[in-house]
Design a protein around this motif. Sequence first.
Motif, PDB file in Angstrom:
ATOM      1  N   ALA A  84      16.286 -48.143  14.468  1.00 65.88           N
ATOM      2  CA  ALA A  84      17.420 -48.758  15.788  1.00 65.88           C
ATOM      3  C   ALA A  84      18.041 -47.723  16.122  1.00 65.88           C
ATOM      4  CB  ALA A  84      18.341 -49.869  14.789  1.00 65.88           C
ATOM      5  N   ALA A  85      18.538 -46.481  15.358  1.00 73.08           N
ATOM      6  CA  ALA A  85      19.390 -45.628  15.764  1.00 73.08           C
ATOM      7  C   ALA A  85      18.579 -44.788  16.747  1.00 73.08           C
ATOM      8  CB  ALA A  85      19.878 -44.665  14.779  1.00 73.08           C
TER       9      ALA A  85
ATOM     10  N   TYR B  11      19.987 -45.992  25.353  1.00 75.82           N
ATOM     11  CA  TYR B  11      21.377 -46.281  25.793  1.00 75.82           C
ATOM     12  C   TYR B  11      22.254 -45.162  25.595  1.00 75.82           C
ATOM     13  CZ  TYR B  11      19.915 -51.009  25.120  1.00 75.82           C
ATOM     14  OH  TYR B  11      18.969 -52.155  25.076  1.00 75.82           O
TER      15      TYR B  11
ATOM     16  N   LEU C 292      26.975 -40.920  17.485  1.00 75.37           N
ATOM     17  CA  LEU C 292      26.031 -41.262  16.461  1.00 75.37           C
ATOM     18  C   LEU C 292      24.931 -40.201  16.243  1.00 75.37           C
ATOM     19  CD1 LEU C 292      24.475 -45.078  16.706  1.00 75.37           C
ATOM     20  CD2 LEU C 292      25.410 -43.832  14.838  1.00 75.37           C
ATOM     21  N   ARG C 293      24.653 -39.555  17.190  1.00 70.21           N
ATOM     22  CA  ARG C 293      23.689 -38.203  17.406  1.00 70.21           C
ATOM     23  C   ARG C 293      24.037 -37.170  16.384  1.00 70.21           C
ATOM     24  NH1 ARG C 293      22.580 -37.032  22.400  1.00 70.21           N
ATOM     25  NH2 ARG C 293      20.838 -38.571  22.420  1.00 70.21           N
ATOM     26  N   PHE C 294      25.460 -36.967  16.841  1.00 68.01           N
ATOM     27  CA  PHE C 294      26.135 -35.860  16.018  1.00 68.01           C
ATOM     28  C   PHE C 294      26.351 -36.251  14.437  1.00 68.01           C
ATOM     29  CE2 PHE C 294      29.967 -34.102  14.414  1.00 68.01           C
ATOM     30  CZ  PHE C 294      29.881 -32.567  14.805  1.00 68.01           C
ATOM     31  N   MET C 295      26.717 -37.633  14.050  1.00 66.65           N
ATOM     32  CA  MET C 295      26.853 -37.798  12.885  1.00 66.65           C
ATOM     33  C   MET C 295      25.418 -37.983  12.006  1.00 66.65           C
ATOM     34  SD  MET C 295      29.559 -40.797  13.032  1.00 66.65           S
ATOM     35  CE  MET C 295      30.316 -40.781  11.635  1.00 66.65           C
TER      36      MET C 295
ATOM     37  N   LEU D   5      29.056 -44.043  22.219  1.00 67.63           N
ATOM     38  CA  LEU D   5      28.493 -44.194  20.816  1.00 67.63           C
ATOM     39  C   LEU D   5      27.306 -43.454  20.491  1.00 67.63           C
ATOM     40  CD1 LEU D   5      28.486 -45.768  18.336  1.00 67.63           C
ATOM     41  CD2 LEU D   5      27.263 -47.637  19.294  1.00 67.63           C
TER      42      LEU D   5
ATOM     43  N   ILE E 190      16.160 -45.942  18.713  1.00 68.91           N
ATOM     44  CA  ILE E 190      16.215 -46.486  20.286  1.00 68.91           C
ATOM     45  C   ILE E 190      17.460 -46.372  20.912  1.00 68.91           C
ATOM     46  CG2 ILE E 190      16.126 -48.885  21.026  1.00 68.91           C
ATOM     47  CD1 ILE E 190      14.067 -49.670  18.695  1.00 68.91           C
ATOM     48  N   TYR E 191      18.599 -46.659  20.238  1.00 65.56           N
ATOM     49  CA  TYR E 191      19.801 -46.726  20.652  1.00 65.56           C
ATOM     50  C   TYR E 191      19.975 -45.152  21.344  1.00 65.56           C
ATOM     51  CZ  TYR E 191      24.607 -47.796  21.581  1.00 65.56           C
ATOM     52  OH  TYR E 191      25.740 -48.377  22.192  1.00 65.56           O
TER      53      TYR E 191
ATOM     54  N   ASP F  27      22.998 -35.898  12.724  1.00 69.44           N
ATOM     55  CA  ASP F  27      22.579 -34.411  12.473  1.00 69.44           C
ATOM     56  C   ASP F  27      23.376 -33.748  11.526  1.00 69.44           C
ATOM     57  OD1 ASP F  27      20.813 -34.432  14.501  1.00 69.44           O
ATOM     58  OD2 ASP F  27      21.774 -33.601  16.012  1.00 69.44           O
TER      59      ASP F  27
ATOM     60  N   GLY G 263      24.071 -43.408  27.742  1.00 73.01           N
ATOM     61  CA  GLY G 263      25.356 -43.352  28.276  1.00 73.01           C
ATOM     62  C   GLY G 263      26.452 -43.978  27.233  1.00 73.01           C
TER      63      GLY G 263
ATOM     64  N   GLU H 160      14.034 -41.292  18.043  1.00 70.57           N
ATOM     65  CA  GLU H 160      14.501 -40.921  19.140  1.00 70.57           C
ATOM     66  C   GLU H 160      13.347 -40.168  20.101  1.00 70.57           C
ATOM     67  OE1 GLU H 160      17.813 -38.325  19.459  1.00 70.57           O
ATOM     68  OE2 GLU H 160      17.919 -38.459  21.449  1.00 70.57           O
TER      69      GLU H 160
ATOM     70  N   THR I 113      15.600 -41.286  12.227  1.00 66.27           N
ATOM     71  CA  THR I 113      16.285 -41.405  13.451  1.00 66.27           C
ATOM     72  C   THR I 113      15.831 -40.475  14.456  1.00 66.27           C
ATOM     73  OG1 THR I 113      18.301 -42.287  12.538  1.00 66.27           O
ATOM     74  CG2 THR I 113      18.831 -41.321  14.590  1.00 66.27           C
TER      75      THR I 113
END
Lengths: 323, 299
Positions: free
Chosen positions: B100-101, B108, B117-120, B113, B103-104, B122, B110, B170, B166
């Motif tokens: 899910a992450a 998505y 999310l990517r930073f967290m 979030l 995909i997001y 990583d 823009g 991605e 994740t």
Amino acid sequence: MSFKRLIAPIASLVGGALLVIIAFLGIYAWPAVKFNGLGFVTKDNWNLGSLYGNPIMRHGQLILPGAAYGILFLIVGTLLSTLIAVLLAVPLGVGSAIFLADGVPPALRTWLSFFVEMLAAVPSVVFGLWGYAAVIPLLNHTMFPWMAKHLAFIPFFAGATGSGYGLLTSGFVLTLMIVPLITATMRDALVNQPRGLREAALALGATRFETMWSVILPSTRRVLIASGILATGRALGETMAVLMVGGGALNYLPQNIYAPITTMAAFIVSQLDSAMEDPTGMAVRSLAEVALVLCVISVIVNGAARLLLYFSGYERMGGGGWA
Amino acid sequence: MGVSAAEVRAKINEPSVFRSVQRRLFNYAGWGLCALTFLMLGGAMVWILEMVFVRGAGAINWSVLSTVTLGVGGGLLNAIEGTLVLALGGLILSVPPGIAAGIYLSEYEGGWLAPLLRFMSDVLVGVPSIVVGYFGYVTMVVGLGWQFSTAAGSIALAIISVPYITRTSEVAFRGVPRTLREAGFGLGCTPGTVIMRICMPMAMPSILTGVLLALAISVGETAPLIYTAGWSTYMWTGHLTQEPIGYLTYAIWSFITQPFATAHQLAYAAALLVTLFVLIISVIARIVTYRRSGWGQHA
């Protein structure tokens, strides 16, 4: 409901895990943070107190008589072993990355890279086993006595070589655990530099190594720094291997490079059993504070590396997929 | 004293044997040192594999694989089962949020979030595994009263492996051509249908690679399990809480320091099993990656 709305909460679990870890460790460790104060990171005194004594009140906390928690020796052990590992891993990683990027034919590069980067896939407990059963006997009987005799002019290289468990051994094992990260990232960055750079340098009459060393390598400076920081973060938090080869020093600062050490991560594993004996729970909470300190350091180190990578345009770490 | 331009030019053009030798030496020494660093790493890898396979082969036999641990002897059947149970439990918990992450982050981009999310995610990769283990001890083993248990161990493993899933998800979704999405939207599909019915099948092989890597990491982890899963010499009875469970990496760590030959044999056998499993998965994952991206390139 839109699909985006549907998956956003599930996706947020990934980031939520990080926040929940920090929050719960913080809440659980809070009484210890209040009790230990700043002495926690400045004193060399981890003492559970008298386990058979009656708990007493001090600073508003119920503790065992004589209990004190100072982890300076852990911080020193963690930083020194990481320092040794990074000092060794950066030249090894850059050298092997240059070799893989330009020293071998591309067809061979794939497989040689894969072989070296498999080091990252070896579980840390297997590194520990290798260090314990294969490396330590060799270091202890041959290499450390030789170093203490012939390299004694270097500071901290002289003196008793101990049992083979210790700072330098931990540094060696950590080096091998973090070097694939640097090799994989740097090899990717070197291979993906613009062809024009290389062609321009070669056209000016530079040799292939001069091209690599003076032109291509400097252009990957930011990636090198970022991968070095990431490798630092990994070495700081490595647990099992250091636990098995570090020697488990307690309340003791290393006097030379062979001396036994403990790191924060290894200490948590080795001390939880005895900390559970403390009926007031302060020892377990102080261990949670160790975990919290370690967690905050890793978040800062990794966050810095990631931001550097995002801004260098090399957004996603490439390489072996283990990064 | 003046120096004419002609003199300078002559000086520059004067063939310098010394300089030429110096540059050639630098070239050879540079390549030599680089090759040496590579050989050191390769040598260490060979040494580790040699130790694990030679000592492991001498320690492993059918009874190790088919009986449970008795004190510091016996077999590893309980640990093999426990490792598989914990790893699969971790995957069941980490695959849905990981995908899910992924995909997001891919679809998505823009908004605020996705970068957060990517930073967290990583940063979560860099959180030491023992910190996750201690978190599990504090919250689940003690806080929720689960004791050392399968559930606590699996959740700890899920937290460790979810950022890897994740990331690979991605990358997998980003690899799906834009035209396919446009074709889907052109036919009147909703975003959900486009993502789940068109992009997901295309991305599936790469996602599976990530799941395999997560499985390998789960099988090789020790630190997050010591104070969440505990250790047990019995077979798993199916309870998720209140019952500790064994796993192979514990046998390596704990038995090698015991002063008994039988314990050492078990440690080496466990090291062989874990390493073999992890290496095989890595090779499969790497081959799948190359098949998809072309040989010599990297995903």
